[in-house]
Design a protein around this motif. Structure first.
Motif, mmCIF file in Angstrom:
data_model
loop_
_atom_site.group_PDB
_atom_site.id
_atom_site.type_symbol
_atom_site.label_atom_id
_atom_site.label_comp_id
_atom_site.label_asym_id
_atom_site.label_seq_id
_atom_site.Cartn_x
_atom_site.Cartn_y
_atom_site.Cartn_z
ATOM 1 N N ASN A 1 2.056 9.357 -6.124
ATOM 2 C CA ASN A 1 2.605 10.691 -5.895
ATOM 3 C C ASN A 1 3.779 10.995 -6.813
ATOM 4 O O ASN A 1 4.029 12.144 -7.136
ATOM 5 N N LYS A 2 4.476 9.955 -7.225
ATOM 6 C CA LYS A 2 5.653 10.133 -8.063
ATOM 7 C C LYS A 2 5.284 10.781 -9.396
ATOM 8 O O LYS A 2 5.969 11.692 -9.860
ATOM 9 N N HIS A 3 4.191 10.365 -9.999
ATOM 10 C CA HIS A 3 3.776 10.934 -11.281
ATOM 11 C C HIS A 3 3.344 12.391 -11.123
ATOM 12 O O HIS A 3 3.708 13.241 -11.934
ATOM 13 N N THR A 4 2.589 12.658 -10.078
ATOM 14 C CA THR A 4 2.154 14.027 -9.818
ATOM 15 C C THR A 4 3.367 14.915 -9.552
ATOM 16 O O THR A 4 3.459 16.035 -10.056
ATOM 17 N N ARG A 5 4.282 14.411 -8.764
ATOM 18 C CA ARG A 5 5.497 15.163 -8.438
ATOM 19 C C ARG A 5 6.330 15.408 -9.695
ATOM 20 O O ARG A 5 6.898 16.493 -9.873
ATOM 21 N N ALA A 6 6.413 14.424 -10.576
ATOM 22 C CA ALA A 6 7.167 14.580 -11.824
ATOM 23 C C ALA A 6 6.584 15.707 -12.673
ATOM 24 O O ALA A 6 7.328 16.518 -13.235
ATOM 25 N N VAL A 7 5.276 15.773 -12.762
ATOM 26 C CA VAL A 7 4.626 16.837 -13.542
ATOM 27 C C VAL A 7 4.951 18.204 -12.946
ATOM 28 O O VAL A 7 5.327 19.144 -13.656
ATOM 29 N N TYR A 8 4.832 18.304 -11.628
ATOM 30 C CA TYR A 8 5.129 19.565 -10.932
ATOM 31 C C TYR A 8 6.591 19.966 -11.126
ATOM 32 O O TYR A 8 6.889 21.120 -11.452
ATOM 33 N N LEU A 9 7.509 19.036 -10.942
ATOM 34 C CA LEU A 9 8.933 19.342 -11.059
ATOM 35 C C LEU A 9 9.324 19.699 -12.488
ATOM 36 O O LEU A 9 10.146 20.594 -12.716
ATOM 37 N N GLU A 10 8.734 19.009 -13.448
ATOM 38 C CA GLU A 10 9.017 19.303 -14.863
ATOM 39 C C GLU A 10 8.595 20.731 -15.202
ATOM 40 O O GLU A 10 9.326 21.467 -15.870
ATOM 41 N N GLU A 11 7.434 21.135 -14.723
ATOM 42 C CA GLU A 11 6.972 22.503 -14.965
ATOM 43 C C GLU A 11 7.897 23.514 -14.292
ATOM 44 O O GLU A 11 8.269 24.528 -14.887
ATOM 45 N N LYS A 12 8.278 23.234 -13.077
ATOM 46 C CA LYS A 12 9.167 24.123 -12.337
ATOM 47 C C LYS A 12 10.531 24.220 -13.034
ATOM 48 O O LYS A 12 11.093 25.306 -13.170
ATOM 49 N N ARG B 1 0.832 -1.215 0.000
ATOM 50 C CA ARG B 1 0.000 0.000 0.000
ATOM 51 C C ARG B 1 0.868 1.267 0.000
ATOM 52 O O ARG B 1 0.578 2.204 -0.726
ATOM 53 N N LEU B 2 1.928 1.256 0.800
ATOM 54 C CA LEU B 2 2.844 2.406 0.820
ATOM 55 C C LEU B 2 3.497 2.603 -0.549
ATOM 56 O O LEU B 2 3.658 3.732 -1.016
ATOM 57 N N GLU B 3 3.856 1.514 -1.185
ATOM 58 C CA GLU B 3 4.463 1.593 -2.502
ATOM 59 C C GLU B 3 3.492 2.199 -3.524
ATOM 60 O O GLU B 3 3.868 3.036 -4.344
ATOM 61 N N GLU B 4 2.209 1.806 -3.456
ATOM 62 C CA GLU B 4 1.193 2.369 -4.351
ATOM 63 C C GLU B 4 1.063 3.873 -4.153
ATOM 64 O O GLU B 4 0.999 4.641 -5.116
ATOM 65 N N VAL B 5 0.996 4.285 -2.891
ATOM 66 C CA VAL B 5 0.877 5.714 -2.589
ATOM 67 C C VAL B 5 2.088 6.466 -3.127
ATOM 68 O O VAL B 5 1.956 7.516 -3.749
#
Length: 144
Positions: free
Chosen positions: A21-32, A13-17
């Motif tokens: 979050n990894k994909h969302t974080r990647a989108v945010y970091l790429e934009e930044k 379950r922790l791995e799924e979470v």
């Protein structure tokens, strides 16, 4: 997490979470990363440090940034006219210099400009002091 769950269930379950979050974080970091601009930093060193930090964070979320892309971002985030000569030189070099080499070239240019500005400031101060001495009383003329 539910009570009585096995360690494997909890870990899964922790791995799924984390992966969600990894994909969302990647989108945010790429934009930044793509919107990082020199004008938002005190100097070239802080600007390059931020680009490197964002690239490292993108790698941590399985979205690695190539050295070449870091150099291109460094150039595209510059203020118009400020480092044009060095930016042109770097972008026309084949192969593209490494991120650290390109950063070093910009640091040297920043240092050169700083010394040039400092020299110009000292010259301006010397000019401002010079007219003050010229306005002192002129010598009196003696009759012939």
């Amino acid at each position: 997490m539910k009570q009585g769950a096995f360690a494997l269930e909890l870990w899964s379950r922790l791995e799924e979470v984390f992966h969600d979050n990894k994909h969302t974080r990647a989108v945010y970091l790429e934009e930044k990363f793509n919107n990082t601009r020199l004008e938002n930093f005190a100097n070239m060193a802080a600007y390059c440090k931020e680009i490197k930090l964002l690239a490292d964070q993108l790698s941590n979320v399985d979205n690695p940034v190539s050295d070449r892309k870091m150099v291109l971002q460094m150039i595209s985030g510059l203020t118009k006219g400020e480092y044009d000569t060095v930016a042109t030189l770097i972008s026309q070099t084949d192969p593209t210099p490494s991120f650290s080499k390109a950063g070093s070239m910009f640091f040297l240019e920043e240092t050169r400009k700083s010394k040039q500005d400092e020299h110009g400031h000292h010259a301006l101060m010397a000019q401002q002091q010079s007219p003050a001495t010229a306005t002192s009383t002129p010598p009196t003329q003696q009759p012939p």
